[in-house]
Design an enzyme around this catalytic site. Structure first.
Site, PDB file in Angstrom:
ATOM      1  CG  ASP A  90       2.726  -7.902  -2.690  1.00 17.93           C
ATOM      2  OD1 ASP A  90       1.603  -8.196  -2.239  1.00 17.93           O
ATOM      3  OD2 ASP A  90       3.784  -8.172  -2.094  1.00 17.93           O
ATOM      4  CB  VAL A 123      -0.956  -0.002   1.211  1.00 18.36           C
ATOM      5  CG1 VAL A 123      -1.718   1.312   1.301  1.00 18.36           C
ATOM      6  CG2 VAL A 123      -1.937  -1.154   1.102  1.00 18.36           C
ATOM      7  CE  LYS A 177       6.728  -8.546  -3.579  1.00 17.06           C
ATOM      8  NZ  LYS A 177       6.631  -7.955  -2.235  1.00 17.06           N
ATOM      9  N   PRO A 199      -4.036   4.764   6.527  1.00 17.23           N
ATOM     10  CG  PRO A 199      -6.087   5.556   5.752  1.00 17.23           C
ATOM     11  CD  PRO A 199      -4.614   5.797   5.656  1.00 17.23           C
ATOM     12  CD  GLU A 249       5.633  -4.488  -2.110  1.00 15.83           C
ATOM     13  OE1 GLU A 249       5.135  -5.183  -1.203  1.00 15.83           O
ATOM     14  OE2 GLU A 249       5.019  -4.165  -3.141  1.00 15.83           O
ATOM     15  N   GLY A 250      10.472  -4.852  -1.592  1.00 14.58           N
ATOM     16  CA  GLY A 250      11.068  -6.111  -1.176  1.00 14.58           C
ATOM     17  C   GLY A 250      10.048  -7.085  -0.624  1.00 14.58           C
TER      18      GLY A 250
END
Length: 235
Positions: free
Chosen positions: A42, A12, A29, A199, A108-109
């Site tokens: 993802d 996110v 990714k 959030p 993104e790991g």
């Protein structure tokens, strides 16, 4: 982009950064694990969240190098399947290809910073070192966040890597005492600033709604308008 562990909201936060960034953006990714059949990974989730976001440079380019069935570290999952692992060198090469045609490349790991990608112990930190890239840390809101965040930032420093700050990946709408205190204590414990808080449930949004949430949840340095003072930390 790394996290203090799994399930802390890296995807996110990555999507939010892609949505608020100026210029052309690509998201990589390196390895997705725990995917069966047509399950959404993802990279697909990032495409869904950022889809429909109005951008003068077009959509967000996404790339996944490998996916594995077992929900394990990428090195272990690849070994069990008998497939070639994604080494730090492959990550670096993929970033170079994407950087040739994009203004910003986000990586993104999987899991946390030292999760192994190959059987030689290669990690996302090794790729970041080769790229001389800053590493943003995504952390949880509540109990356990202080220790895990401090350890991750300390390891980045030990490796000579720049950590611009932390982002809380999923902050409850009704945060408990630990979550409220952590908002104030995370910078003091880690020595890096808190640069946002998204959030819980943000991943269900897309397009204009997701973009608005990203702007309100990320600090100005990350393309948003977030103000840490609004978290109402308890002391």
């Amino acid at each position: 982009m790394t996290g203090t562990g799994t399930g802390v909201g890296k995807t996110v936060v990555t999507a939010a950064l892609a949505a608020t960034a100026s210029g052309s953006v690509a998201v990589l990714k390196p390895a997705q694990t725990g995917i069966v059949g047509d399950d959404e990974g993802d990279i697909a989730a990032i495409g869904r969240m950022t889809g429909g976001v109005e951008r003068t440079t077009g959509g967000v380019t996404t790339l996944e190098l490998a996916r594995h069935r077992d929900p394990l570290a990428p090195a272990v999952a690849a070994r069990r399947e008998g497939t070639s692992p994604v080494t730090p060198e492959r990550i670096v090469a993929a970033v170079a290809r994407l950087a040739a045609s994009h203004d910003l490349v986000l990586v993104e790991g999987a899991g946390g910073l030292l999760v192994p990608y190959d059987d030689h112990g290669g990690t996302l930190a090794d790729a970041a070192a080769s790229l001389a890239a800053p590493v943003l840390v995504v952390c949880p809101a509540g109990l356990g966040a202080l220790n895990a965040s401090a350890l991750t930032v300390r390891e980045l420093r030990h490796r000579g890597l720049d950590c611009p700050g932390l982002v809380i990946g999923s902050r409850p709408s009704d945060p408990d005492l630990a979550a409220r205190c952590n908002a104030a204590d995370l910078p003091a414990v880690t020595g890096v600033p808190l640069l946002g808080a998204l959030p819980e449930g943000a991943g269900r949004l897309r397009g204009a709604e997701f973009h608005a949430l990203a702007v309100s949840g990320l600090a100005p340095g990350l393309g948003g308008e977030w103000d840490a003072g609004g978290l109402g930390a308890a002391r």
